[in-house]
Design a protein around this motif. Structure first.
Motif, mmCIF file in Angstrom:
data_model
loop_
_atom_site.group_PDB
_atom_site.id
_atom_site.type_symbol
_atom_site.label_atom_id
_atom_site.label_comp_id
_atom_site.label_asym_id
_atom_site.label_seq_id
_atom_site.Cartn_x
_atom_site.Cartn_y
_atom_site.Cartn_z
ATOM 1 N N ARG A 108 40.412 26.870 79.648
ATOM 2 C CA ARG A 108 38.935 27.719 79.783
ATOM 3 C C ARG A 108 38.689 28.574 78.982
ATOM 4 O O ARG A 108 37.410 28.829 78.594
ATOM 5 C CB ARG A 108 38.987 28.438 81.242
ATOM 6 N N THR A 109 39.541 29.271 78.090
ATOM 7 C CA THR A 109 39.324 30.220 77.034
ATOM 8 C C THR A 109 39.167 29.589 75.642
ATOM 9 O O THR A 109 39.043 30.357 74.592
ATOM 10 C CB THR A 109 40.479 31.385 77.186
ATOM 11 N N GLY A 110 39.239 28.216 75.756
ATOM 12 C CA GLY A 110 39.256 27.508 74.487
ATOM 13 C C GLY A 110 40.741 27.466 73.339
ATOM 14 O O GLY A 110 40.478 27.247 72.432
ATOM 15 N N ARG A 111 41.543 28.050 74.001
ATOM 16 C CA ARG A 111 42.997 27.879 73.350
ATOM 17 C C ARG A 111 43.564 26.645 73.270
ATOM 18 O O ARG A 111 44.652 26.475 72.746
ATOM 19 C CB ARG A 111 43.560 29.189 73.780
ATOM 20 N N ALA A 112 43.091 25.636 74.234
ATOM 21 C CA ALA A 112 43.663 24.407 74.116
ATOM 22 C C ALA A 112 43.308 23.354 73.097
ATOM 23 O O ALA A 112 42.200 23.702 72.409
ATOM 24 C CB ALA A 112 43.536 23.802 75.620
ATOM 25 N N ARG A 113 44.183 22.665 72.577
ATOM 26 C CA ARG A 113 43.687 21.712 71.525
ATOM 27 C C ARG A 113 44.099 20.312 72.067
ATOM 28 O O ARG A 113 45.046 20.136 72.774
ATOM 29 C CB ARG A 113 44.434 22.172 70.420
ATOM 30 N N GLU A 114 43.381 19.347 71.533
ATOM 31 C CA GLU A 114 43.347 17.977 71.622
ATOM 32 C C GLU A 114 44.918 17.518 71.121
ATOM 33 O O GLU A 114 45.345 17.836 70.125
ATOM 34 C CB GLU A 114 42.559 17.150 71.072
ATOM 35 N N MET A 115 45.429 16.632 71.860
ATOM 36 C CA MET A 115 46.695 15.805 71.184
ATOM 37 C C MET A 115 46.393 14.630 70.720
ATOM 38 O O MET A 115 45.667 13.869 71.095
ATOM 39 C CB MET A 115 47.654 15.828 72.436
ATOM 40 N N GLU B 158 48.297 28.559 84.133
ATOM 41 C CA GLU B 158 48.470 28.803 82.623
ATOM 42 C C GLU B 158 47.666 28.074 81.861
ATOM 43 O O GLU B 158 46.890 28.495 80.798
ATOM 44 C CB GLU B 158 49.708 29.263 82.376
ATOM 45 N N ALA B 159 47.857 26.885 82.087
ATOM 46 C CA ALA B 159 47.292 25.525 81.120
ATOM 47 C C ALA B 159 45.754 25.698 81.178
ATOM 48 O O ALA B 159 45.193 25.608 80.659
ATOM 49 C CB ALA B 159 47.940 24.282 81.615
ATOM 50 N N LEU B 160 45.368 25.887 82.696
ATOM 51 C CA LEU B 160 43.875 26.021 82.960
ATOM 52 C C LEU B 160 43.150 26.736 82.326
ATOM 53 O O LEU B 160 42.125 27.149 81.831
ATOM 54 C CB LEU B 160 43.366 25.708 84.226
ATOM 55 N N ALA B 161 44.049 28.078 82.114
ATOM 56 C CA ALA B 161 43.348 29.386 81.707
ATOM 57 C C ALA B 161 43.247 29.296 80.304
ATOM 58 O O ALA B 161 42.178 29.476 79.691
ATOM 59 C CB ALA B 161 44.153 30.534 81.947
#
Length: 66
Positions: A59-66, A53-56
């Motif tokens: 990959r889709t750009g929904r992650a943000r830097e902490m 889930e985290a990798l997905a």
């Protein structure tokens, strides 16, 4: 009296130096037990869905830097 109750009573009787020594030992013991459980869970694949889930999201750009 249960084993835990016996241990509790013995701990209550410890001098402060011995209590400090017990605290240090228990923290190390508990951390090692926690690490072993995490390793066992990881080996059993219990985190695979979360990792995917985290990798997905990454990959889709929904992650943000902490």
């Amino acid at each position: 009296m249960t084993t835990v109750e016996t241990i509790e009573r013995a701990i209550e009787q410890l001098p402060s130096e011995e209590l400090a020594k017990l605290r240090r030992w228990f923290l190390e013991f508990d951390a090692a037990a926690w690490d072993a459980q995490i390793e066992a869970d990881a080996a059993a694949g219990k985190f695979d869905a979360l990792a995917e889930e985290a990798l997905a999201e990454y990959r889709t750009g929904r992650a943000r830097e902490m």
